[in-house]
Design a protein around this motif. Structure first.
Motif, short mmCIF file in Angstrom:
data_model
loop_
_atom_site.label_atom_id
_atom_site.label_comp_id
_atom_site.label_asym_id
_atom_site.label_seq_id
_atom_site.Cartn_x
_atom_site.Cartn_y
_atom_site.Cartn_z
N LEU A 146 0.61 -1.32 -0.14
CA LEU A 146 -0.40 0.25 0.05
C LEU A 146 1.19 1.56 -0.59
CD1 LEU A 146 -2.58 0.56 -0.24
CD2 LEU A 146 -2.48 1.62 2.75
N PRO A 147 1.50 1.37 -1.57
CA PRO A 147 2.44 2.49 -0.97
C PRO A 147 1.29 3.91 -1.11
CG PRO A 147 2.54 1.72 -3.48
CD PRO A 147 1.47 0.88 -2.56
N ILE A 148 1.63 5.11 -0.13
CA ILE A 148 0.69 5.96 0.11
C ILE A 148 1.37 7.82 0.89
CG2 ILE A 148 -1.43 4.61 0.58
CD1 ILE A 148 -1.03 5.19 3.21
N LEU A 149 2.86 6.87 0.74
CA LEU A 149 4.09 8.75 0.69
C LEU A 149 4.44 9.36 0.39
CD1 LEU A 149 5.28 6.08 4.40
CD2 LEU A 149 3.02 7.81 4.33
N ASP A 150 4.70 8.90 -1.62
CA ASP A 150 4.69 10.05 -2.29
C ASP A 150 4.47 10.67 -2.76
OD1 ASP A 150 6.77 7.48 -3.06
OD2 ASP A 150 5.60 6.78 -4.21
N ARG A 151 4.65 11.27 -2.55
CA ARG A 151 4.42 13.10 -1.98
C ARG A 151 5.09 13.89 -3.43
NH1 ARG A 151 3.01 11.68 1.63
NH2 ARG A 151 2.82 12.42 4.23
N GLY A 152 4.33 14.56 -4.22
CA GLY A 152 3.83 15.55 -5.23
C GLY A 152 4.82 14.61 -6.22
#
Length: 260
Positions: A146-152
């Motif tokens: 559950l890759p949810i921590l990327d920004r921009g």
């Protein structure tokens, strides 16, 4: 990566609430107001606010007690809502083709983890969690990326998840997963280095990383998580229920209880 990569839900990093009680000021203010109402009958005179303030200054531990009580209630409500939602939609925890799962398919106990490789607490519990897998060969362990921590424009979490699924396709998931969790400065370059160091064929991995099946797997996980209100990592389920705590000790106890 392909242009059809799924869009993640709004991220929320959650740690083990019972070990790290921390509340927003607004929530704490609600607790203080409630406390003021509770002690009002015992306070006389015109200066009600001043007396409450004096009481709290003289007894600062009360604020900590209120904060912890509110946090525990919030955590209980969250777990109850999540358990009810998953019970109504159990397919959220089902294993689809290409997803990593270890242990007997007919195991009496199944543990499902939703996680992100950049999540600090996911990294903290990873060694103990992998030890649980080794210590419980009769239990089925399912890994939900559950890759949810990327920004921009950042793609590190997304790329790491895709790379891990590529490692799964080559039978190298667990060593790659362990190395990704242990990497303090995760980046696309670090992910590629970890794949190579663990014997993953780069050309075959690239095909999986950029392939439509990987996009479908992640899209299904995103959709399932969103449908039940799951937007924090790590989140564990043991036989479809969220344990009261994410600590390895409590996970081990919950596994033992589920085993009966």
């Amino acid at each position: 990566m392909t242009d059809d990569a799924p869009t993640p839900p709004e991220p929320t990093v959650r740690t083990d609430w019972t070990r790290h009680p921390r509340l927003p000021l607004a929530a704490l203010a609600v607790g203080v107001l409630a406390l003021g109402t509770a002690v009002a009958p015992y306070l006389s005179g015109q200066d009600f606010d001043g007396r409450v303030r004096a009481y709290l200054l003289a007894n600062p531990q009360v604020l900590q007690e209120v904060s912890l009580a509110l946090q525990n209630q919030e955590n209980t409500n969250r777990i109850t809502a999540l358990n009810d939602a998953v019970a109504a939609n159990p397919s959220v925890l089902a294993v689809t083709e290409g997803e990593p799962a270890f242990g007997p398919a007919d195991a009496r106990v199944t543990v499902v983890q939703f996680f992100d490789y950049q999540c600090p607490y996911c990294k903290t519990v990873a060694p103990a969690y992998l030890a649980l897998i080794q210590a419980n060969p009769d239990v089925r362990f399912v890994f939900k990326e559950l890759p949810i921590l990327d920004r921009g424009d950042e793609i590190t979490s997304q790329y790491a998840a895709r790379a891990a699924l590529a490692a799964q396709a080559q039978g190298r998931y667990l060593p790659v997963h362990e190395a990704l969790m242990a990497e303090a400065a995760l980046s696309v370059e670090a992910v590629d280095r970890i794949l190579a160091a663990n014997g993953v064929d780069p050309a075959a991995a690239r095909a999986v990383i950029e392939g439509p099946q990987t996009s479908r797997i992640l899209a299904d996980i995103y959709a399932g998580a969103g449908s039940v209100g799951l937007n924090g990592t790590p989140t564990f389920f043991i036989n479809g229920k969220v344990p009261a705590s994410n600590s390895p000790e409590d996970l081990a106890a919950a596994i033992a209880a589920a085993r009966g």
